[in-house]
Design a protein around this motif. Structure first.
Motif, PDB file in Angstrom:
ATOM      1  N   THR A 339      22.144  29.642   6.036  1.00  0.00           N
ATOM      2  CA  THR A 339      21.817  28.656   7.078  1.00  0.00           C
ATOM      3  C   THR A 339      21.006  27.474   6.565  1.00  0.00           C
ATOM      4  N   LEU A 340      20.175  27.672   5.546  1.00  0.00           N
ATOM      5  CA  LEU A 340      19.288  26.607   5.075  1.00  0.00           C
ATOM      6  C   LEU A 340      20.003  25.741   4.049  1.00  0.00           C
ATOM      7  N   GLY A 341      19.821  24.440   4.161  1.00  0.00           N
ATOM      8  CA  GLY A 341      20.493  23.518   3.254  1.00  0.00           C
ATOM      9  C   GLY A 341      19.535  22.904   2.263  1.00  0.00           C
ATOM     10  N   SER A 342      19.464  21.564   2.236  1.00  0.00           N
ATOM     11  CA  SER A 342      18.638  20.854   1.278  1.00  0.00           C
ATOM     12  C   SER A 342      17.165  21.194   1.469  1.00  0.00           C
ATOM     13  N   ARG A 343      16.467  21.394   0.357  1.00  0.00           N
ATOM     14  CA  ARG A 343      15.058  21.758   0.427  1.00  0.00           C
ATOM     15  C   ARG A 343      14.207  20.604   0.956  1.00  0.00           C
ATOM     16  N   LYS A 344      14.637  19.354   0.772  1.00  0.00           N
ATOM     17  CA  LYS A 344      13.840  18.206   1.187  1.00  0.00           C
ATOM     18  C   LYS A 344      13.692  18.150   2.709  1.00  0.00           C
ATOM     19  N   ALA A 345      14.658  18.652   3.444  1.00  0.00           N
ATOM     20  CA  ALA A 345      14.633  18.554   4.907  1.00  0.00           C
ATOM     21  C   ALA A 345      14.067  19.802   5.562  1.00  0.00           C
ATOM     22  N   LEU A 346      13.444  20.695   4.824  1.00  0.00           N
ATOM     23  CA  LEU A 346      12.989  21.972   5.369  1.00  0.00           C
ATOM     24  C   LEU A 346      11.504  21.937   5.685  1.00  0.00           C
ATOM     25  N   THR A 347      11.108  22.764   6.643  1.00  0.00           N
ATOM     26  CA  THR A 347       9.689  22.964   6.917  1.00  0.00           C
ATOM     27  C   THR A 347       9.098  23.876   5.847  1.00  0.00           C
ATOM     28  N   THR A 348       7.771  24.007   5.890  1.00  0.00           N
ATOM     29  CA  THR A 348       7.103  24.857   4.896  1.00  0.00           C
ATOM     30  C   THR A 348       7.585  26.302   4.999  1.00  0.00           C
ATOM     31  N   GLU A 349       7.728  26.813   6.218  1.00  0.00           N
ATOM     32  CA  GLU A 349       8.188  28.193   6.393  1.00  0.00           C
ATOM     33  C   GLU A 349       9.620  28.355   5.892  1.00  0.00           C
ATOM     34  N   GLU A 350      10.453  27.355   6.148  1.00  0.00           N
ATOM     35  CA  GLU A 350      11.840  27.439   5.683  1.00  0.00           C
ATOM     36  C   GLU A 350      11.926  27.357   4.164  1.00  0.00           C
TER      37      GLU A 350
END
Length: 416
Positions: A339-350
């Motif tokens: 489900t998770l994509g690019s690391r730049k667009a993620l929250t700290t928990e993600e």
């Protein structure tokens, strides 16, 4: 032309007193009447001691040298001592990590006063920081070796090292420090799924390691000059290997499948490493160019958007860290998070969740060696695995080669 610097302090005459003198690190030593045998013997002794200290000034009194000064002296020694092929070995980063703990709490204290209680306090801080039991014990051993060296250099009293040596390492089940998981063989299906995402160069390195069971450092250092191709089984004798300082030799046997991989690399200069990051980078750029959809006369032309002075450039040979990183990047592409994509667009928990996912779906070059050891032991026995892996003792081989549980199951079915 500048006058060359004199490397060895000279034997000179002090005219006012008629004494022979030598100046070492700004300090004048009187040797006795000039020209006498006794004065020359004293000169030889002082120069020998100065060289034995690695051209350092005479050590201050034991009670005055601080922990931070001792740490600096020991790190300078370690960088010169722990070297291989002109490079510092992995021992030096471990020493630096240990010294950070030591200097943080006891940097301004006298080194001679550092005792077992202080060592246990640092050890407990490492436990609270979440370090593993084995890594903490390694740090404690490094610290003891530093004080052993300091005692041999007359920087601290011998009793300081003797007191520290009474502190035992942490025991399994007797500490809050966590245990590290053993390195297990990587499943062949996982390796096969990763191969399409590797460059051709790293792909060949992985396949060769699977077939031969060699160490990651050995596959990185392989050169045509080190391979004897005079028989049907090639023999690779590394120029340098892990256990050479113990006086042991290392021989790696390469069969038909490994030979097929190496054929194209044997055509280059004999003293060049077979597997080179610069070639893998060139291959990557060529693939990007082939996938380009913008016409060549539009947008950025190939090579125009590169940094003028990049921090890192592709080298002429792989080291084990670069080899491991290349595999990890391929694992991230082969086993993406659902489900998770690019690391730049993620929250700290993600980001934490993504890092945990990647760590669970990555494998390292050492696991290829473990997998080869397990397979060889299963089909040819423990002695064969010991020979192929180059171990001096079969006990070491058993750490690498997992036992064949299928045999135990067969016995249970028959007699259980």
């Amino acid at each position: 032309m500048a006058r060359p610097k004199q490397l060895i302090p000279s034997y000179r005459k002090h005219r006012a007193s008629g004494q022979a003198i030598v100046q070492i690190a700004g300090h004048t030593h009187y040797l006795g009447p000039h020209g006498t045998v006794a004065s020359k013997r004293n000169y030889d002794r002082l120069i020998a001691e100065w060289l034995a200290r690695d051209r350092q000034p005479e050590s201050p009194p034991e009670e005055r040298i601080t922990v931070v000064a001792l740490s600096a002296r020991y790190l300078s020694f370690a960088k010169g001592y722990y070297q291989k092929n002109g490079r510092c070995t992995k021992v030096v980063p471990g020493i630096k990590a240990m010294l950070r703990y030591l200097r943080d709490w006891y940097g301004k204290e006298a080194a001679a006063d550092f005792g077992p209680v202080a060592l246990k306090a640092i050890r407990q801080r490492m436990v609270e920081d979440g370090l593993s039991r084995r890594y903490i014990n390694d740090h404690v051993d490094r610290l003891k070796r530093m004080f052993k060296w300091a005692a041999s250099e007359q920087l601290v009293p011998q009793m300081t090292y003797q007191a520290l040596s009474t502190v035992d390492g942490l025991r399994r089940g007797k500490t809050e420090a966590h245990e590290t998981a053993p390195i297990l063989p990587v499943d062949e299906g996982v390796v096969d799924a990763t191969l399409p995402f590797l460059s051709a160069v790293v792909n060949d390195m992985v396949q060769l390691q699977r077939f031969t069971g060699m160490r990651p450092a050995e596959v990185c250092a392989l050169r045509p000059a080190d391979v004897d191709r005079s028989s049907d089984v090639w023999v690779f004798t590394p120029e340098s290997h892990k256990t050479e300082h113990h006086g042991r030799s290392r021989v790696i046997f390469i069969g038909p499948r490994g030979q097929e991989i190496l054929q194209k690399y044997m055509l280059r200069a004999h003293n060049l490493e077979c597997f080179r990051p610069c070639e893998a980078t060139a291959e990557m750029r060529e693939k990007r160019r082939a996938r380009r959809k913008v016409p060549i006369n539009r947008g950025n032309r190939p090579g125009t958007n590169r940094k003028t002075s990049p921090n890192r450039t592709p080298g002429d040979r792989y080291d084990t860290a670069a080899y491991r990183r290349a595999i990890h990047r391929a694992c991230d592409r082969a086993f993406p998070h659902p489900t998770l994509g690019s690391r730049k667009a993620l929250t700290t928990e993600e980001q934490v969740e993504l890092q945990l996912w990647q760590s669970e779906h990555r494998w390292s070059p050492n696991q290829l060696r473990h997998a080869a050891a397990t397979s060889i032991r299963k089909h040819f026995g423990l002695e064969a695995a010991q020979i192929v892996l180059g171990h001096a003792s079969a006990n070491v081989t058993q750490i690498y080669a997992e036992r064949d549980l299928g045999k135990g199951i067969e016995v249970a079915r028959a007699i259980g």
